[in-house]
Write an enzyme that holds these catalytic residues in place. Structure first.
Site, PDB file in Angstrom:
ATOM      1  N   SER A 111     -51.323  37.974  26.439  1.00 43.99           N
ATOM      2  CA  SER A 111     -51.961  37.880  25.135  1.00 43.99           C
ATOM      3  C   SER A 111     -50.937  37.956  24.006  1.00 43.99           C
ATOM      4  O   SER A 111     -49.885  38.596  24.137  1.00 43.99           O
ATOM      5  CB  SER A 111     -52.962  39.021  24.976  1.00 43.99           C
ATOM      6  OG  SER A 111     -53.461  39.100  23.658  1.00 43.99           O
ATOM      7  N   TYR A 133     -53.061  33.533  19.413  1.00 49.15           N
ATOM      8  CA  TYR A 133     -53.979  33.640  18.281  1.00 49.15           C
ATOM      9  C   TYR A 133     -53.310  32.998  17.075  1.00 49.15           C
ATOM     10  O   TYR A 133     -52.111  33.182  16.860  1.00 49.15           O
ATOM     11  CB  TYR A 133     -54.299  35.103  17.969  1.00 49.15           C
ATOM     12  CG  TYR A 133     -55.296  35.752  18.905  1.00 49.15           C
ATOM     13  CD1 TYR A 133     -56.593  35.263  19.025  1.00 49.15           C
ATOM     14  CD2 TYR A 133     -54.949  36.881  19.648  1.00 49.15           C
ATOM     15  CE1 TYR A 133     -57.519  35.853  19.869  1.00 49.15           C
ATOM     16  CE2 TYR A 133     -55.866  37.485  20.495  1.00 49.15           C
ATOM     17  CZ  TYR A 133     -57.141  36.972  20.596  1.00 49.15           C
ATOM     18  OH  TYR A 133     -58.050  37.567  21.431  1.00 49.15           O
ATOM     19  N   THR A 159     -56.544  30.384  21.628  1.00 50.57           N
ATOM     20  CA  THR A 159     -57.900  30.908  21.484  1.00 50.57           C
ATOM     21  C   THR A 159     -58.476  30.436  20.159  1.00 50.57           C
ATOM     22  O   THR A 159     -57.875  30.651  19.097  1.00 50.57           O
ATOM     23  CB  THR A 159     -57.895  32.441  21.554  1.00 50.57           C
ATOM     24  OG1 THR A 159     -57.488  32.846  22.868  1.00 50.57           O
ATOM     25  CG2 THR A 159     -59.281  33.012  21.286  1.00 50.57           C
ATOM     26  N   LYS A 236     -59.171  27.803  24.436  1.00 50.73           N
ATOM     27  CA  LYS A 236     -60.083  28.801  25.004  1.00 50.73           C
ATOM     28  C   LYS A 236     -61.120  29.207  23.956  1.00 50.73           C
ATOM     29  O   LYS A 236     -60.767  29.595  22.846  1.00 50.73           O
ATOM     30  CB  LYS A 236     -59.295  30.035  25.449  1.00 50.73           C
ATOM     31  CG  LYS A 236     -60.135  31.128  26.096  1.00 50.73           C
ATOM     32  CD  LYS A 236     -59.240  32.260  26.564  1.00 50.73           C
ATOM     33  CE  LYS A 236     -60.032  33.367  27.226  1.00 50.73           C
ATOM     34  NZ  LYS A 236     -60.901  34.082  26.262  1.00 50.73           N
TER      35      LYS A 236
END
Length: 365
Positions: A111, A133, A159, A236
């Site tokens: 992440s 992100y 994402t 995603k």
């Protein structure tokens, strides 16, 4: 509770055992969803409504779970989903999860909010994907894309369903904040708003991500990431077929049908219900993966039968991590692999490609 991790016979057993030993606020951070948790519960119910029509009189003495995801071979069509701040659950955090993924022969997704650096994770030698992100400073986001390529990551997963963090009431009630020992290693690595309990009702993590993430995330960001890297690119958080078609037109290699595990828009369609329409819309022009609610090897087979190339699994490895670090995550993945092979053979499938031809029936809600 089982006396050892090895005595836990399914992923639900692992979750119950981990929930019994974790601090309540950390348990809620992992388990919780947004709002009334309608979508969180619906994800599981949607998968349970999918019934498989097995084929018989097929030789399944050789039954292979091997599959390809994003152009690379793996031991089963499963990847570890990106989950933030894994050192909340175990001192080794993402390092333990990545080692377990390597041993299981599946990819680990790091992440943006990992508590361990990407470089440390790729040094383990397994297959690592990097989840991105989109930050308020686009240049920082693109720098992370470059950093992923330089570190040896094998894919970028952007994402797209988090302009800001969904209102997760468990965290709000707990006034959840990170301890100082757990930090976002890919950002500045220093204590931030995520470490300060809010003065009123609220979640420190929501405040931190609200300051860091860009609510202006658009298709322009997808184009910028696509232009920046030759690595396979997955989006995603796609649920609408129209968005999946637009993603294909932007040159992505995969879409992940996901409602963020019920942690973003409460009331969003369950991922398993959205999957068939997305598969039909992309028409084999890119891979389609599924996440949100996968808890058994049968769920993996259900996803394949509904047209997915594979699945991402989020919470179950965390429960294993909390119980026994790397050994716990490996046990979760071993259980999932055993269940998937069992389901594959009992459905009359000799391999993953055969599973895509299984018929399904949906129970009436």
């Amino acid at each position: 509770m089982a006396s050892t991790v090895a005595d836990l016979l399914c992923l639900a057993d692992v979750e119950r055992a981990a929930a019994a030993v974790l601090p309540a606020d950390v348990r809620d951070f992992v388990a919780g969803g947004s709002g009334a948790e309608t979508t969180l519960d619906a994800n599981r119910a949607a998968l349970d409504r999918v019934f498989l029509v097995p084929r018989v009189l097929r030789d399944v003495s050789e039954c292979s779970t091997r599959a390809q995801l994003l152009g690379r071979p793996y031991r089963m069509p499963v990847a570890l989903a990106p989950v933030a701040y894994q050192r909340l659950l175990h001192p080794e955090g993402e390092l333990a999860s990545a080692r377990a993924a390597k041993a299981a022969g599946v990819p680990f997704t790091a992440s943006t909010l990992s508590s361990v650096t990407l470089e440390q994770l790729t040094a383990i030698g397994g297959s690592v994907w990097f989840q991105l992100y989109w930050l308020r400073e686009p240049g920082r986001s693109l720098d992370l894309v470059d950093r992923a390529a330089d570190a040896g990551a094998e894919a970028v997963v952007l994402t797209v369903d988090v302009p800001w963090m969904g209102r997760r009431l468990r965290d709000v009630r707990n006034r959840f904040a990170l301890p100082d020992r757990v930090r976002a290693a890919h950002l500045d690595g220093r204590p931030s708003a995520a470490h300060r309990a809010p003065s009123g009702a609220g979640s420190a993590l929501a405040a931190h991500t609200g300051a860091a993430f860009s609510p202006a995330l658009t298709w322009s960001a997808v184009a910028q990431v696509r232009e920046r890297t030759r690595l396979p690119l997955a989006l995603k958080g796609v649920l609408a077929p129209e968005d999946a078609v637009r993603a294909v037109e932007c040159g992505v290699d995969a879409v992940v049908v996901s409602n963020h595990g019920g942690r973003q828009l409460d009331g969003a369609v369950p991922s398993a219900d959205a999957l068939p329409a997305v598969v039909a819309a992309v028409a084999d022009r890119c891979e389609v993966l599924l996440d949100s609610g996968v808890r058994t090897g049968t769920d993996v087979l259900r996803a394949l039968a509904l047209g997915a190339s594979g699945v991402l699994i989020g919470r179950p490895p965390l429960w294993g991590l909390a119980l026994a670090g790397e050994r716990g995550v490996r046990h979760v993945l071993d259980l999932l692999a055993a269940e998937f092979k069992d389901a594959l053979g009992l459905a009359g499938c000799t391999d993953v490609s055969t599973a895509t031809h299984l018929r399904t029936m949906r129970a009436t809600p």
